[in-house]
Design an enzyme around this catalytic site. Structure first.
Site, PDB file in Angstrom:
ATOM      1  N   HIS A  56       4.316  42.460  20.194  1.00 26.73           N
ATOM      2  CA  HIS A  56       3.155  42.324  19.309  1.00 26.73           C
ATOM      3  C   HIS A  56       3.255  43.342  18.175  1.00 26.73           C
ATOM      4  O   HIS A  56       4.106  44.221  18.182  1.00 26.73           O
ATOM      5  CB  HIS A  56       1.838  42.439  20.072  1.00 26.73           C
ATOM      6  CG  HIS A  56       1.562  43.774  20.676  1.00 26.73           C
ATOM      7  ND1 HIS A  56       2.317  44.316  21.689  1.00 26.73           N
ATOM      8  CD2 HIS A  56       0.580  44.692  20.418  1.00 26.73           C
ATOM      9  CE1 HIS A  56       1.812  45.495  22.033  1.00 26.73           C
ATOM     10  NE2 HIS A  56       0.773  45.759  21.276  1.00 26.73           N
ATOM     11  N   HIS A  58       1.425  45.844  16.914  1.00 25.08           N
ATOM     12  CA  HIS A  58       0.892  47.213  16.841  1.00 25.08           C
ATOM     13  C   HIS A  58       1.996  48.233  16.522  1.00 25.08           C
ATOM     14  O   HIS A  58       3.124  48.115  16.996  1.00 25.08           O
ATOM     15  CB  HIS A  58       0.198  47.587  18.158  1.00 25.08           C
ATOM     16  CG  HIS A  58      -1.153  46.949  18.297  1.00 25.08           C
ATOM     17  ND1 HIS A  58      -1.816  46.843  19.494  1.00 25.08           N
ATOM     18  CD2 HIS A  58      -1.963  46.378  17.365  1.00 25.08           C
ATOM     19  CE1 HIS A  58      -2.972  46.233  19.292  1.00 25.08           C
ATOM     20  NE2 HIS A  58      -3.085  45.939  18.013  1.00 25.08           N
ATOM     21  N   ASP A  60       2.632  51.191  17.463  1.00 23.25           N
ATOM     22  CA  ASP A  60       3.313  51.911  18.553  1.00 23.25           C
ATOM     23  C   ASP A  60       4.308  51.029  19.314  1.00 23.25           C
ATOM     24  O   ASP A  60       4.911  51.468  20.285  1.00 23.25           O
ATOM     25  CB  ASP A  60       2.299  52.561  19.509  1.00 23.25           C
ATOM     26  CG  ASP A  60       1.428  51.556  20.228  1.00 23.25           C
ATOM     27  OD1 ASP A  60       1.069  50.533  19.620  1.00 23.25           O
ATOM     28  OD2 ASP A  60       1.111  51.789  21.407  1.00 23.25           O
ATOM     29  N   HIS A  61       4.495  49.798  18.839  1.00 23.43           N
ATOM     30  CA  HIS A  61       5.534  48.917  19.401  1.00 23.43           C
ATOM     31  C   HIS A  61       6.556  48.500  18.347  1.00 23.43           C
ATOM     32  O   HIS A  61       7.548  47.852  18.663  1.00 23.43           O
ATOM     33  CB  HIS A  61       4.891  47.659  20.014  1.00 23.43           C
ATOM     34  CG  HIS A  61       4.069  47.990  21.224  1.00 23.43           C
ATOM     35  ND1 HIS A  61       4.471  47.685  22.498  1.00 23.43           N
ATOM     36  CD2 HIS A  61       2.893  48.644  21.341  1.00 23.43           C
ATOM     37  CE1 HIS A  61       3.564  48.132  23.366  1.00 23.43           C
ATOM     38  NE2 HIS A  61       2.592  48.710  22.684  1.00 23.43           N
ATOM     39  N   HIS A 114      -4.903  40.772  23.697  1.00 20.29           N
ATOM     40  CA  HIS A 114      -4.763  42.138  23.159  1.00 20.29           C
ATOM     41  C   HIS A 114      -4.583  42.031  21.648  1.00 20.29           C
ATOM     42  O   HIS A 114      -5.301  42.659  20.876  1.00 20.29           O
ATOM     43  CB  HIS A 114      -3.585  42.821  23.836  1.00 20.29           C
ATOM     44  CG  HIS A 114      -3.291  44.188  23.311  1.00 20.29           C
ATOM     45  ND1 HIS A 114      -4.158  45.245  23.461  1.00 20.29           N
ATOM     46  CD2 HIS A 114      -2.230  44.673  22.613  1.00 20.29           C
ATOM     47  CE1 HIS A 114      -3.633  46.313  22.877  1.00 20.29           C
ATOM     48  NE2 HIS A 114      -2.472  45.994  22.348  1.00 20.29           N
ATOM     49  N   ASP A 133       1.547  44.787  26.031  1.00 19.45           N
ATOM     50  CA  ASP A 133       0.221  45.359  26.325  1.00 19.45           C
ATOM     51  C   ASP A 133      -0.748  44.307  26.870  1.00 19.45           C
ATOM     52  O   ASP A 133      -1.967  44.439  26.708  1.00 19.45           O
ATOM     53  CB  ASP A 133      -0.377  45.993  25.056  1.00 19.45           C
ATOM     54  CG  ASP A 133       0.320  47.293  24.683  1.00 19.45           C
ATOM     55  OD1 ASP A 133       1.223  47.729  25.417  1.00 19.45           O
ATOM     56  OD2 ASP A 133      -0.055  47.872  23.644  1.00 19.45           O
ATOM     57  N   HIS A 171       2.952  50.693  28.505  1.00 20.04           N
ATOM     58  CA  HIS A 171       2.386  52.048  28.583  1.00 20.04           C
ATOM     59  C   HIS A 171       2.332  52.570  30.017  1.00 20.04           C
ATOM     60  O   HIS A 171       2.218  51.794  30.963  1.00 20.04           O
ATOM     61  CB  HIS A 171       0.950  52.069  28.035  1.00 20.04           C
ATOM     62  CG  HIS A 171       0.854  51.840  26.561  1.00 20.04           C
ATOM     63  ND1 HIS A 171       0.877  52.878  25.641  1.00 20.04           N
ATOM     64  CD2 HIS A 171       0.755  50.708  25.836  1.00 20.04           C
ATOM     65  CE1 HIS A 171       0.778  52.382  24.418  1.00 20.04           C
ATOM     66  NE2 HIS A 171       0.701  51.052  24.511  1.00 20.04           N
TER      67      HIS A 171
HETATM   68 ZN   LIG Z   1      -0.870  47.197  21.522  1.00 17.56          ZN
END
Ligand SMILES: [Zn+2]
Length: 255
Positions: A56, A58, A60-61, A114, A133, A171
């Protein structure tokens, strides 16, 4: 030859995972939270990065993608519905598409909730699922772009994978998730033994993942919202599963 995986921490609490096909030497990173730890993991194993499989959009990915692509000239595979939000994408995929990592064959599962276009990658023969996530051990992702019904359906899709599937998530949130889950099912013996195991693993600075579908079905309250005992435990025995799920998710948001 069976697939090999290598799990390591990135950023604060993200996981990076490498998926390696020993018969062709192909290696995929599942998401790219941060380039340096991914490069370090590649060097440690002596593997060459050929692919990045994005779950996805985001940051942080995805924030490691540009640097990794420049260095390794790897192929970047990303969800079609989020491709406009992710830079450097080569191939976009949707539900049912096949993604090959060398000779390893994965299938795309759309798991919105998400984010609206979130996907998971399922490697059936290797009994591996990379769920980003959407599902965490003893928990699930926050509903950021979707709604509770959508997220519940996505979790059911993952829950329907074979019980012995190893699940890698994005995570390390397991300790906090266990803490919350015990408020929903304080008497669940599988959950109580998971709680002890997680304390032990974290003391030893070891990861709590991968987990399995079978384990998560036994102790993850978000996968158990259609059980009478779970609904009754929160005083919702007459409600449908999606409503029970929505209530549990809302409680976790405030926990
Ligand atoms: Zn995420």
């Amino acid at each position: 030859m069976p697939a090999e995986t290598h799990l390591f921490r990135c950023l604060n609490d993200n996981y990076g995972v490498l998926l390696h096909d020993p018969s062709t030497g192909t290696t995929a990173a599942i998401d790219a939270p941060e380039a340096a730890p991914i490069d370090a993991a590649l060097a440690e194993r002596g593997w060459r990065l050929t692919d990045i499989l994005v779950t996805h959009h985001h940051a942080d990915h995805t924030q490691g993608i540009a640097e990794l692509k420049k260095k390794h000239l790897c192929r970047v595979v990303a969800p079609r519905k989020e491709a406009s939000k992710i830079a450097n994408v080569d191939v976009t995929v949707r539900e049912g598409d096949v993604v090959q990592v060398g000779s390893l064959v994965g299938r795309v599962l759309e798991t919105p909730g998400h984010t609206a276009g979130h996907i998971a990658y399922w490697f059936k023969s290797d009994k591996l699922a990379f769920v980003g996530d959407t599902l965490f051990s003893v928990g699930c992702g926050r509903i950021v772009e979707g709604n509770a019904e959508m997220m519940w359906q996505s979790l059911l899709k993952i829950r329907n994978l074979p019980a012995d599937t190893q699940v890698f998530c994005g995570h390390e949130y397991t300790a906090a998730n266990v803490h919350f889950a015990l408020t929903i099912e304080p008497k669940n013996l599988a959950l109580r033994s998971r709680a002890e195991e997680v304390v032990r693993l974290i003391e030893q600075k070891r990861p709590t993942i991968p987990t399995t579908i079978q384990q998560e079905k036994s102790f993850n309250p978000f996968l158990r919202a259609d059980l009478h005992s779970v609904a009754a435990g929160i005083g919702m025995e007459d409600s449908n599963a999606a409503s029970v799920f929505a209530t549990i998710r809302a409680r976790k948001d405030k926990f």
